[in-house]
Design a protein around this motif. Structure first.
Motif, mmCIF file in Angstrom:
data_model
loop_
_atom_site.group_PDB
_atom_site.id
_atom_site.type_symbol
_atom_site.label_atom_id
_atom_site.label_comp_id
_atom_site.label_asym_id
_atom_site.label_seq_id
_atom_site.Cartn_x
_atom_site.Cartn_y
_atom_site.Cartn_z
ATOM 1 N N ILE A 152 -32.760 -12.037 -10.359
ATOM 2 C CA ILE A 152 -33.624 -11.926 -11.534
ATOM 3 C C ILE A 152 -35.027 -11.558 -11.077
ATOM 4 C CG2 ILE A 152 -34.496 -13.128 -13.579
ATOM 5 C CD1 ILE A 152 -32.175 -15.172 -13.111
ATOM 6 N N LEU A 153 -35.619 -10.585 -11.748
ATOM 7 C CA LEU A 153 -37.009 -10.192 -11.489
ATOM 8 C C LEU A 153 -37.849 -10.637 -12.672
ATOM 9 C CD1 LEU A 153 -38.790 -8.523 -9.460
ATOM 10 C CD2 LEU A 153 -38.521 -6.603 -11.054
ATOM 11 N N ILE A 154 -38.910 -11.408 -12.411
ATOM 12 C CA ILE A 154 -39.761 -11.886 -13.505
ATOM 13 C C ILE A 154 -41.215 -11.556 -13.213
ATOM 14 C CG2 ILE A 154 -38.184 -13.766 -14.068
ATOM 15 C CD1 ILE A 154 -40.139 -15.697 -12.742
ATOM 16 N N ASP A 155 -41.986 -11.433 -14.271
ATOM 17 C CA ASP A 155 -43.414 -11.198 -14.148
ATOM 18 C C ASP A 155 -44.084 -12.428 -13.542
ATOM 19 O OD1 ASP A 155 -46.304 -11.531 -15.540
ATOM 20 O OD2 ASP A 155 -45.864 -9.395 -15.266
ATOM 21 N N TYR A 156 -44.941 -12.203 -12.564
ATOM 22 C CA TYR A 156 -45.536 -13.310 -11.821
ATOM 23 C C TYR A 156 -46.402 -14.210 -12.697
ATOM 24 C CZ TYR A 156 -48.397 -15.754 -8.369
ATOM 25 O OH TYR A 156 -49.038 -16.715 -7.643
ATOM 26 N N PHE A 157 -47.101 -13.619 -13.651
ATOM 27 C CA PHE A 157 -48.056 -14.393 -14.440
ATOM 28 C C PHE A 157 -47.447 -14.961 -15.726
ATOM 29 C CE2 PHE A 157 -50.606 -11.450 -11.886
ATOM 30 C CZ PHE A 157 -51.448 -12.355 -11.246
ATOM 31 N N ASN A 159 -44.064 -15.177 -16.357
ATOM 32 C CA ASN A 159 -42.732 -15.726 -16.088
ATOM 33 C C ASN A 159 -41.632 -15.098 -16.946
ATOM 34 O OD1 ASN A 159 -43.751 -17.478 -14.145
ATOM 35 N ND2 ASN A 159 -44.050 -19.147 -15.611
ATOM 36 N N GLU A 160 -41.922 -13.961 -17.594
ATOM 37 C CA GLU A 160 -40.930 -13.294 -18.425
ATOM 38 C C GLU A 160 -39.971 -12.454 -17.566
ATOM 39 O OE1 GLU A 160 -42.868 -10.984 -21.404
ATOM 40 O OE2 GLU A 160 -43.530 -12.727 -22.563
ATOM 41 N N VAL A 161 -38.720 -12.390 -18.010
ATOM 42 C CA VAL A 161 -37.706 -11.628 -17.293
ATOM 43 C C VAL A 161 -37.995 -10.136 -17.422
ATOM 44 C CG1 VAL A 161 -35.258 -11.053 -17.162
ATOM 45 C CG2 VAL A 161 -35.967 -13.420 -17.623
ATOM 46 N N VAL A 162 -38.057 -9.457 -16.287
ATOM 47 C CA VAL A 162 -38.296 -8.012 -16.258
ATOM 48 C C VAL A 162 -36.988 -7.250 -16.042
ATOM 49 C CG1 VAL A 162 -39.476 -6.141 -15.035
ATOM 50 C CG2 VAL A 162 -40.640 -8.337 -15.394
ATOM 51 N N LYS A 163 -36.166 -7.751 -15.129
ATOM 52 C CA LYS A 163 -34.921 -7.055 -14.818
ATOM 53 C C LYS A 163 -33.895 -8.049 -14.307
ATOM 54 C CE LYS A 163 -35.200 -3.079 -12.663
ATOM 55 N NZ LYS A 163 -35.360 -2.063 -11.573
ATOM 56 N N ILE A 164 -32.629 -7.757 -14.576
ATOM 57 C CA ILE A 164 -31.522 -8.551 -14.051
ATOM 58 C C ILE A 164 -30.476 -7.590 -13.493
ATOM 59 C CG2 ILE A 164 -31.826 -10.529 -15.594
ATOM 60 C CD1 ILE A 164 -29.582 -9.278 -17.326
ATOM 61 N N ASN A 165 -29.633 -8.083 -12.632
ATOM 62 C CA ASN A 165 -28.545 -7.241 -12.134
ATOM 63 C C ASN A 165 -27.230 -7.633 -12.805
ATOM 64 O OD1 ASN A 165 -27.965 -9.643 -10.884
ATOM 65 N ND2 ASN A 165 -27.864 -8.809 -8.825
ATOM 66 N N GLN A 166 -26.177 -6.871 -12.510
ATOM 67 C CA GLN A 166 -24.888 -7.119 -13.140
ATOM 68 C C GLN A 166 -24.326 -8.482 -12.753
ATOM 69 O OE1 GLN A 166 -23.415 -5.161 -15.466
ATOM 70 N NE2 GLN A 166 -21.928 -6.846 -15.664
ATOM 71 N N SER A 167 -24.616 -8.919 -11.544
ATOM 72 C CA SER A 167 -24.131 -10.233 -11.107
ATOM 73 C C SER A 167 -24.713 -11.350 -11.968
ATOM 74 C CB SER A 167 -24.494 -10.471 -9.636
ATOM 75 O OG SER A 167 -23.844 -9.543 -8.804
ATOM 76 N N THR A 168 -25.957 -11.174 -12.417
ATOM 77 C CA THR A 168 -26.574 -12.168 -13.291
ATOM 78 C C THR A 168 -25.841 -12.232 -14.627
ATOM 79 O OG1 THR A 168 -28.723 -11.747 -12.265
ATOM 80 C CG2 THR A 168 -28.731 -12.889 -14.382
ATOM 81 N N ILE A 169 -25.533 -11.070 -15.177
ATOM 82 C CA ILE A 169 -24.800 -11.009 -16.447
ATOM 83 C C ILE A 169 -23.436 -11.674 -16.312
ATOM 84 C CG2 ILE A 169 -23.777 -9.438 -18.145
ATOM 85 C CD1 ILE A 169 -26.024 -7.449 -17.434
ATOM 86 N N ASP A 170 -22.747 -11.359 -15.225
ATOM 87 C CA ASP A 170 -21.418 -11.941 -14.994
ATOM 88 C C ASP A 170 -21.509 -13.451 -14.790
ATOM 89 O OD1 ASP A 170 -20.456 -9.364 -15.124
ATOM 90 O OD2 ASP A 170 -20.393 -9.093 -12.937
#
Length: 466
Positions: A152-157, A159-170
């Motif tokens: 999971i990629l989140i904004d540093y300040f 804390n909002e989710v910016v990007k996820i990968n397929q493994s996260t969805i699964d």
């Protein structure tokens, strides 16, 4: 996958070395891919000749001990997947190695070929993933999407989710749209003190990585545990957090069940010892006391007789105290009666008030094992407060609800600095270890010259608590 791996065993015990080699051969490794070293010095002298994929490391060697062993091997072979082979008593050092870069650790004598192979394969993969994360941004983008771990990629300040990968969805079991607009605390439960610790580390060491245990809010699953690997990165000059989740649910469940089994055996032995003390030694001492009393008129040396009476009486009292410590009375009849008996004994201490109250309409209906550990935690807190707090009030308030029971312990004593005081001298370490083993939630708060509070939360359902 394992056939082409180059593996070395750094172990001074010939038996353990032999067992490791046999397991490696059993899972498909050829003997010419395995090297053995009985000491750290032997490994260092050979290390420049060959690069190993996996290092199986015993921390306690003839020429190096504990953390120093791991630090030396890590500095020489940072590209290798290091798996620490630990004894049951080496848990603190094992945790240190995991925090310092080891891929995993195995408890000697408690793994078979299947677990051994999985550990090696997973350790190699984890080492590869961590190495890839340190490469260029373009490589990072490819790695992010193909990473087998939920990432999971989140904004540093914000804390909002910016990007996820397929493994996260699964892993989470939700569609991609679910993650839009979410913050990291919507996806994982992480104690505030741990999140604050991440921020604190980042303020002092740029690019620091750390690992914390957390509870992911996955779909259709009541209980899940993961290691959350945090790292601050810069993407197009914008600060982000990248978080990888390594699921350890089954491992944690296995560890928990092992602890439960161990505790059951210990409970049986403890009860057996207490019974022998009460029904055996204590009764014999009481009979001896009666015989001595009958000698009042026939013994010419009254001074020696009185001394014998005194020693027997003191031994009887010590035996009763020891029996109480091993198996608290009335605890078999429930935690409520056990605590009432304990606080009744405390009331005999002068100059200290011990308030005890139970709120709520629900009984404290735990099994003996849970009751025993709750009792010991409360006992540890109060005993330490009596010894160190210099408080005139040491109390316990229990709030009983449908789903959980909350035990609030407090004193109004000298308190201590939570940031500076070592837990070893305050008895907190024993409390924390017992709570962790049983899956209890526990929190401390202490202020100098104000007092100390401890909140222990126990789930009624018996589920593990992070």
């Amino acid at each position: 996958m394992i056939e082409n791996l180059k593996i070395c065993i750094i172990e001074d015990n010939p038996v353990d070395t032999f067992l490791c080699r046999e397991l490696l051969l059993k899972i498909g490794l050829s003997s010419n891919e395995i090297e053995e070293f009985p000491s750290l010095d032997a490994f260092i002298k050979f290390s420049h000749k060959r690069i190993f994929d996996v290092i199986l490391l015993d921390l306690f060697l003839p020429d190096s001990q504990g953390k120093a062993t791991f630090d030396t091997v890590m500095s020489i072979s940072s590209s290798s997947a290091i798996i620490v082979m630990s004894g049951l008593t080496d848990s603190e050092v094992s945790v240190y190695t995991m925090q310092s870069g080891a891929q995993d650790f195995l408890v000697k004598g408690e793994f078979d070929a299947t677990l051994f192979e999985k550990t090696i394969v997973y350790s190699v993969e984890r080492r590869k993933q961590r190495t890839l994360l340190e490469k260029t941004k373009r490589q990072y983008q490819d790695l992010f999407m193909k990473n087998p771990l939920p990432t999971i990629l989140i904004d540093y300040f914000s804390n909002e989710v910016v990007k996820i990968n397929q493994s996260t969805i699964d892993y989470y079991g939700y569609k991609k749209d679910y993650f839009i607009g979410k913050v990291i605390t919507d996806l994982i439960e992480l104690p505030k003190k741990e999140w604050d610790k991440i921020k604190e580390y980042d303020n002092t060491i740029r690019g620091v990585r750390d690992v914390f245990q957390c509870k992911p809010f996955v779909a259709n699953q009541n209980y899940a545990v993961a290691r959350a690997h945090f790292r601050k990165i810069e993407l197009e000059d914008v600060a982000h957090w990248i978080i990888m989740l390594e699921d350890i649910t089954e491992q944690t469940r296995f560890d928990y069940e092992k602890i439960q089994l161990t505790n059951k055996v210990q409970d049986f032995e403890r009860k057996k010892i207490a019974m022998e003390l009460h029904d055996g030694i204590a009764q014999e001492l009481t009979l001896l006391s009666l015989y001595l009393n009958q000698m009042d008129h026939s013994c010419s040396d009254k001074k020696v007789l009185d001394l014998c009476k005194s020693l027997v009486s003191e031994t009887i009292n010590q035996t009763r105290t020891l029996t109480y410590s091993i198996d608290p009375p009335l605890l078999n009849e429930g935690l409520t009666k056990g605590l009432f008996a304990f606080f009744n004994r405390l009331s005999r201490i002068e100059h200290i008030n011990f308030p005890f109250e139970i709120l709520g309409d629900h009984e404290l209906d735990f099994n003996y094992q849970t009751s025993y550990n709750v009792f010991r935690i409360i006992q540890e807190f109060i005993n330490n407060s009596v010894k160190y707090a210099k408080s005139k009030v040491i109390g316990c308030k229990i709030t009983s609800t449908t789903n959980e029971v909350i035990f609030d312990l407090y004193d109004e004593g000298v308190g201590f600095d939570m940031e500076k005081t070592s837990v070893h001298g305050m008895g907190i370490k024993n409390i924390l270890e017992r709570s962790q083993a049983m899956g209890f939630k526990i929190a401390f708060e202490s202020k100098l010259n104000v007092g100390t509070n401890m909140r222990l939360t126990v789930s009624r359902g018996g589920a593990l608590v992070i």
